[in-house]
Design a protein around this motif. Structure first.
Motif, PDB file in Angstrom:
ATOM      1  N   GLU A 185       0.837  -1.206   0.000  1.00  0.00           N
ATOM      2  CA  GLU A 185       0.000   0.000   0.000  1.00  0.00           C
ATOM      3  C   GLU A 185       0.876   1.261   0.000  1.00  0.00           C
ATOM      4  O   GLU A 185       2.000   1.255   0.507  1.00  0.00           O
ATOM      5  CB  GLU A 185      -0.917  -0.007   1.238  1.00  0.00           C
ATOM      6  N   GLY A 203     -14.369   6.537   7.061  1.00  0.00           N
ATOM      7  CA  GLY A 203     -14.127   5.436   6.111  1.00  0.00           C
ATOM      8  C   GLY A 203     -14.980   5.525   4.868  1.00  0.00           C
ATOM      9  O   GLY A 203     -15.198   4.531   4.184  1.00  0.00           O
ATOM     10  N   HIS A 231      -7.879   3.061   2.289  1.00  0.00           N
ATOM     11  CA  HIS A 231      -7.924   2.428   3.601  1.00  0.00           C
ATOM     12  C   HIS A 231      -7.340   3.417   4.594  1.00  0.00           C
ATOM     13  O   HIS A 231      -6.162   3.789   4.470  1.00  0.00           O
ATOM     14  CB  HIS A 231      -7.129   1.118   3.585  1.00  0.00           C
ATOM     15  N   TYR A 254      -6.281   4.489   8.381  1.00  0.00           N
ATOM     16  CA  TYR A 254      -5.981   4.068   9.758  1.00  0.00           C
ATOM     17  C   TYR A 254      -6.440   5.162  10.714  1.00  0.00           C
ATOM     18  O   TYR A 254      -6.747   4.905  11.868  1.00  0.00           O
ATOM     19  CB  TYR A 254      -4.480   3.821   9.909  1.00  0.00           C
ATOM     20  N   CYS A 268      -3.989   7.675   5.345  1.00  0.00           N
ATOM     21  CA  CYS A 268      -4.792   6.870   4.418  1.00  0.00           C
ATOM     22  C   CYS A 268      -3.914   6.316   3.302  1.00  0.00           C
ATOM     23  O   CYS A 268      -3.005   6.999   2.820  1.00  0.00           O
ATOM     24  CB  CYS A 268      -5.898   7.732   3.799  1.00  0.00           C
TER      25      CYS A 268
END
Ligand code: BEZ
Length: 235
Positions: free
Chosen positions: A189, A207, A213, A215, A220
């Motif tokens: 990622e 989200g 994604h 955290y 992100c």
């Protein structure tokens, strides 16, 4: 050079200091001869020494990988031209190390007997040696700007996997507009630019932003496949 004399060193984001030098491949003008290419300028302490020989064999073995990444390698030490030529001939003709043999070094090895280039790049660090260059690595981008610098001592050979990872990482940063997390490798990622409005920060915190994604709102990531990286980098 006195041990307490100030040493100037180029810094990240600055233009790579220019020089003209005799090399084992003829005279070069650095970095202007390699405009539009990545450059790795690296120094080694001395010809005919074991750690340096192992490093040159590894660089020679990986040369095609660096070429595929549009990257020109340029080596340097404070030895003379005849020494450079004799050492590279010995490497090619006699040394069988680590499964590498018949390694022909095709990239230029700069002759810097006067230490002029080594001083420009902060490669002479008298606490380590005032008569030999440390193991420096300068990553210079296609616009001739210094992007990463590594310095290793005389007694420790460099990690070539890391040198290649840094080059691929810098090219990925530039091509995809991302930052890369600790220990990143192609396929892992990648970090997207931070939220610049409270609305985007809220969406990220909850989200809701597609394909990311998060955290937390400030951290992100998105997935970039190994294949995408390789395609973009021309590998
Ligand atoms: C070497 O390459 O083996 C080496 C060079 C200078 C000092 C120590 C080791």
């Amino acid at each position: 050079m006195e041990q307490n004399q100030t040493i100037t060193m180029p810094r990240l984001g600055e233009a790579a200091p220019a020089f003209t030098a005799v090399t084992t491949q003829g005279v070069i003008n650095f970095p202007s001869d390699y405009k539009g290419q990545w450059k790795i300028l690296f120094s080694h302490p001395a010809d005919f020494t074991p750690v340096c020989t192992s490093e040159f064999m590894t660089f020679g073995h990986l040369a095609a990988d660096f070429e595929a990444l549009n990257c020109q390698l340029v080596g340097l030490s404070v030895d003379g031209l005849q020494s450079h030529i004799a050492w590279l001939r010995t490497i090619e003709e006699k040394i069988d190390w680590h499964g590498y043999k018949n390694i022909e070094i095709k990239f230029p090895l700069v002759v810097d007997v006067s230490m002029e280039v080594a001083h420009k790049y902060g490669m002479i660090q008298p606490g380590e040696s005032s008569t030999a260059a440390v193991r420096a690595v300068f990553f210079v981008d296609p616009e001739d700007k210094i992007r990463t610098i590594m310095y290793y001592p005389l007694s420790l050979g460099r990690n070539f996997d890391e040198i290649k990872r840094v080059l691929i990482g810098l090219q990925t940063v530039d091509n995809f507009g991302v930052a890369l997390p600790a220990d990143w490798r192609p396929g892992d990622e990648a970090i997207v630019p931070p939220a610049t409005t409270c609305r985007v920060a809220s969406e990220r915190a909850s989200g809701k932003e597609a394909n990311l994604h998060c955290y937390d709102w400030f951290f992100c990531t998105k997935q970039i496949s190994k294949e995408e990286v390789e395609e973009k980098l021309g590998k």
